[in-house]
Scaffold this motif. Sequence first.
Motif, PDB file in Angstrom:
ATOM      1  N   GLU A 132      75.143 137.729   3.234  1.00  0.00           N
ATOM      2  CA  GLU A 132      75.423 139.069   3.750  1.00  0.00           C
ATOM      3  C   GLU A 132      75.003 139.188   5.213  1.00  0.00           C
ATOM      4  OE1 GLU A 132      74.872 138.939  -0.521  1.00  0.00           O
ATOM      5  OE2 GLU A 132      73.505 138.481   1.136  1.00  0.00           O
ATOM      6  N   PRO A 133      75.814 139.845   6.034  1.00  0.00           N
ATOM      7  CA  PRO A 133      75.459 140.036   7.446  1.00  0.00           C
ATOM      8  C   PRO A 133      74.326 141.050   7.587  1.00  0.00           C
ATOM      9  CG  PRO A 133      77.467 141.229   6.939  1.00  0.00           C
ATOM     10  CD  PRO A 133      77.141 140.423   5.712  1.00  0.00           C
ATOM     11  N   PRO A 134      73.666 141.076   8.733  1.00  0.00           N
ATOM     12  CA  PRO A 134      72.596 142.057   8.959  1.00  0.00           C
ATOM     13  C   PRO A 134      73.133 143.480   8.918  1.00  0.00           C
ATOM     14  CG  PRO A 134      73.132 140.878  10.987  1.00  0.00           C
ATOM     15  CD  PRO A 134      73.834 140.171   9.884  1.00  0.00           C
ATOM     16  N   THR A 135      72.317 144.375   8.395  1.00  0.00           N
ATOM     17  CA  THR A 135      72.749 145.752   8.171  1.00  0.00           C
ATOM     18  C   THR A 135      72.777 146.587   9.440  1.00  0.00           C
ATOM     19  OG1 THR A 135      71.837 145.680   5.933  1.00  0.00           O
ATOM     20  CG2 THR A 135      72.248 147.859   6.870  1.00  0.00           C
ATOM     21  N   HIS A 136      71.803 146.385  10.334  1.00  0.00           N
ATOM     22  CA  HIS A 136      71.599 147.369  11.389  1.00  0.00           C
ATOM     23  C   HIS A 136      72.155 146.996  12.759  1.00  0.00           C
ATOM     24  CE1 HIS A 136      68.214 148.681   8.578  1.00  0.00           C
ATOM     25  NE2 HIS A 136      69.089 149.657   8.603  1.00  0.00           N
ATOM     26  N   TYR A 137      72.105 145.717  13.139  1.00  0.00           N
ATOM     27  CA  TYR A 137      72.537 145.404  14.505  1.00  0.00           C
ATOM     28  C   TYR A 137      72.831 143.918  14.644  1.00  0.00           C
ATOM     29  CZ  TYR A 137      72.769 146.030  19.595  1.00  0.00           C
ATOM     30  OH  TYR A 137      73.191 146.105  20.899  1.00  0.00           O
ATOM     31  N   THR A 138      73.877 143.605  15.413  1.00  0.00           N
ATOM     32  CA  THR A 138      74.182 142.218  15.759  1.00  0.00           C
ATOM     33  C   THR A 138      74.354 142.109  17.272  1.00  0.00           C
ATOM     34  OG1 THR A 138      76.559 142.587  15.406  1.00  0.00           O
ATOM     35  CG2 THR A 138      75.292 141.668  13.564  1.00  0.00           C
TER      36      THR A 138
END
Length: 222
Positions: free
Chosen positions: A36-42
Amino acid sequence: MSEDYLILHIDKKSRKRGTGIVDQVMEEIRRSIRDEPPTHYTLEIPSFSLLSKSLMERYDSGDFEAGGKLGLYPNGDKARNGQDHISLYLVLSETNSLPPSFEVTALFRFFVFHQIHGNYLTLEDANGKGRCFLSVTREWGFAQLIDLQTFKDPSNGYLVNDTCCFGVEVFICKERNIRKGERLSLISPSDFPNCTWKIENFSKLEEEFYHSDEFCAADRKC
């Protein structure tokens, strides 16, 4: 889901900057893999080589909703034993609106995208501790997030075609004002001015009350 994990032990370092702010480096890193990708910021960097060769020692990302930003050292934070590594920190932003005695405790984890496998290397505190952000401790993170030799090898999947991507998740555990207080200012009797208010035709005054002209006492208007 995590496939495996590795815990690395790193000496805890702190540095007091010229602003009086103390920055902290976390002791142990738990590394795992997740889909799963990070929830808050990339933070995607399409030309990492240009960033690493520039005169910019550190890049600060834009603010994100959780109230923070990323502080990235592409060539390592040498002041905190991060040479030959990528260094990454979570920085508490918008502190001007908070009282001087604020305290924010947060759990967070960093991510590095693996472009070959399509998943994420996840890095977080090995003990699962929340970190306390104060007016003098505004950032926490890892001076040795990942070594540059591993990171720059395209076969490892983190830097491919000069492009890489980092991410972060932040969970606020508690936010409070440590103490309440006030500031008491006293005026010395010697600071009081001699003010004379001459009232003409006192017996003919009809209003219930009157105001004198303004005067100053200890640099304050009265």
